[in-house]
Design a protein around this motif. Structure first.
Motif, short mmCIF file in Angstrom:
data_model
loop_
_atom_site.label_atom_id
_atom_site.label_comp_id
_atom_site.label_asym_id
_atom_site.label_seq_id
_atom_site.Cartn_x
_atom_site.Cartn_y
_atom_site.Cartn_z
N TYR A 1 0.83 -1.19 0.00
CA TYR A 1 0.00 0.00 0.00
C TYR A 1 0.87 1.25 0.00
O TYR A 1 1.92 1.29 0.66
CB TYR A 1 -0.88 0.06 1.25
N CYS A 2 0.42 2.29 -0.68
CA CYS A 2 1.06 3.59 -0.52
C CYS A 2 0.13 4.49 0.29
O CYS A 2 -1.08 4.25 0.36
CB CYS A 2 1.39 4.24 -1.86
N ALA A 3 0.73 5.49 0.92
CA ALA A 3 -0.04 6.37 1.79
C ALA A 3 0.61 7.73 1.89
O ALA A 3 1.83 7.87 1.69
CB ALA A 3 -0.17 5.76 3.19
N VAL A 4 -0.20 8.72 2.19
CA VAL A 4 0.29 10.08 2.40
C VAL A 4 0.69 10.24 3.85
O VAL A 4 -0.07 9.91 4.76
CB VAL A 4 -0.80 11.11 2.05
N GLY A 5 1.89 10.78 4.07
CA GLY A 5 2.41 10.91 5.41
C GLY A 5 2.29 12.31 5.98
O GLY A 5 1.78 13.22 5.31
N PRO A 6 2.77 12.49 7.21
CA PRO A 6 2.81 13.81 7.84
C PRO A 6 3.98 14.61 7.26
O PRO A 6 4.68 14.11 6.39
CB PRO A 6 3.04 13.46 9.31
N PRO A 7 4.19 15.83 7.76
CA PRO A 7 5.30 16.64 7.21
C PRO A 7 6.69 16.18 7.60
O PRO A 7 7.66 16.85 7.27
CB PRO A 7 5.01 18.04 7.78
N TRP A 8 6.80 15.05 8.31
CA TRP A 8 8.11 14.56 8.73
C TRP A 8 8.22 13.09 8.40
O TRP A 8 7.22 12.39 8.29
CB TRP A 8 8.29 14.77 10.24
N LEU A 9 9.44 12.61 8.22
CA LEU A 9 9.63 11.19 7.94
C LEU A 9 9.33 10.39 9.20
O LEU A 9 9.81 10.71 10.28
CB LEU A 9 11.07 10.92 7.49
N THR A 10 8.56 9.34 9.05
CA THR A 10 8.17 8.50 10.18
C THR A 10 7.88 7.10 9.68
O THR A 10 7.55 6.92 8.50
CB THR A 10 6.93 9.07 10.89
N GLN A 11 8.01 6.12 10.57
CA GLN A 11 7.66 4.75 10.25
C GLN A 11 6.31 4.36 10.84
O GLN A 11 5.85 3.25 10.65
CB GLN A 11 8.74 3.79 10.76
N ASN A 12 5.71 5.27 11.58
CA ASN A 12 4.47 4.98 12.30
C ASN A 12 3.27 5.04 11.37
O ASN A 12 2.92 6.11 10.86
CB ASN A 12 4.31 5.98 13.44
N LYS A 13 2.63 3.89 11.13
CA LYS A 13 1.51 3.89 10.19
C LYS A 13 0.35 4.72 10.68
O LYS A 13 -0.46 5.19 9.86
CB LYS A 13 1.04 2.47 9.87
N GLY A 14 0.26 4.99 11.96
CA GLY A 14 -0.79 5.84 12.49
C GLY A 14 -0.66 7.29 12.05
O GLY A 14 -1.62 8.06 12.11
N ASP A 15 0.54 7.66 11.60
CA ASP A 15 0.77 9.02 11.13
C ASP A 15 0.41 9.20 9.65
O ASP A 15 0.46 10.32 9.14
CB ASP A 15 2.24 9.41 11.32
N PHE A 16 0.09 8.11 8.98
CA PHE A 16 -0.21 8.16 7.54
C PHE A 16 -1.72 8.10 7.32
O PHE A 16 -2.45 7.44 8.06
CB PHE A 16 0.46 7.00 6.81
N GLY A 17 -2.16 8.78 6.27
CA GLY A 17 -3.57 8.75 5.91
C GLY A 17 -3.73 8.62 4.42
O GLY A 17 -2.76 8.56 3.68
N SER A 18 -4.95 8.59 3.96
CA SER A 18 -5.25 8.52 2.52
C SER A 18 -4.54 7.35 1.86
O SER A 18 -3.66 7.52 1.00
CB SER A 18 -4.86 9.83 1.82
#
Length: 123
Positions: free
Chosen positions: A95-112
């Motif tokens: 799956y691909c997803a849109v992340g927050p304004p910072w690099l993170t591995q936390n899937k809870g920070d990704f949406g869409s």
């Protein structure tokens, strides 16, 4: 409305390669971090890789380091995941997803999230 469409999955033998694509619309693609995740049957969705808005910074899960390369083409609103030396344990829906304004591995920070593309690696 943000739309993400993954493609490029398929069946490949162990040791082979695949290139996944994620086409994005409905957002200013060049302004966002993007990420790849995967989910194998019976397992939690897990982080694979992420890339900064410019493409200048990347982050990988240990499982893909040295084998996977994430990249993006902001002019085409598309992100890629080149996967080499594939192993049977790489079999999953990616799956691909849109992340927050910072690099993170936390899937809870990704949406869409996109709908996913199946990758199957045979031994």
């Amino acid at each position: 409305q943000v739309q993400l469409v993954e493609s490029g999955g398929g069946l490949v033998q162990a040791g082979g390669s695949l290139r996944l694509s994620c086409a994005a619309s409905g957002l200013i693609f060049g302004n966002v971090v993007m990420g790849w995740f995967r989910q194998a049957p019976g397992k939690e969705r897990e982080f694979v890789a992420a890339i900064s808005w410019s493409g200048g910074y990347t982050n990988y899960a240990d499982s893909g380091k040295g084998r996977f390369t994430i990249s993006r083409d902001n002019a085409k609103n598309t992100m890629y995941l080149q996967m080499n030396s594939l192993k049977p344990e790489d079999t999953a829906v990616y799956y691909c997803a849109v992340g927050p304004p910072w690099l993170t591995q936390n899937k809870g920070d990704f949406g869409s999230w996109g709908q996913g593309t199946q990758v199957t690696v045979s031994s």
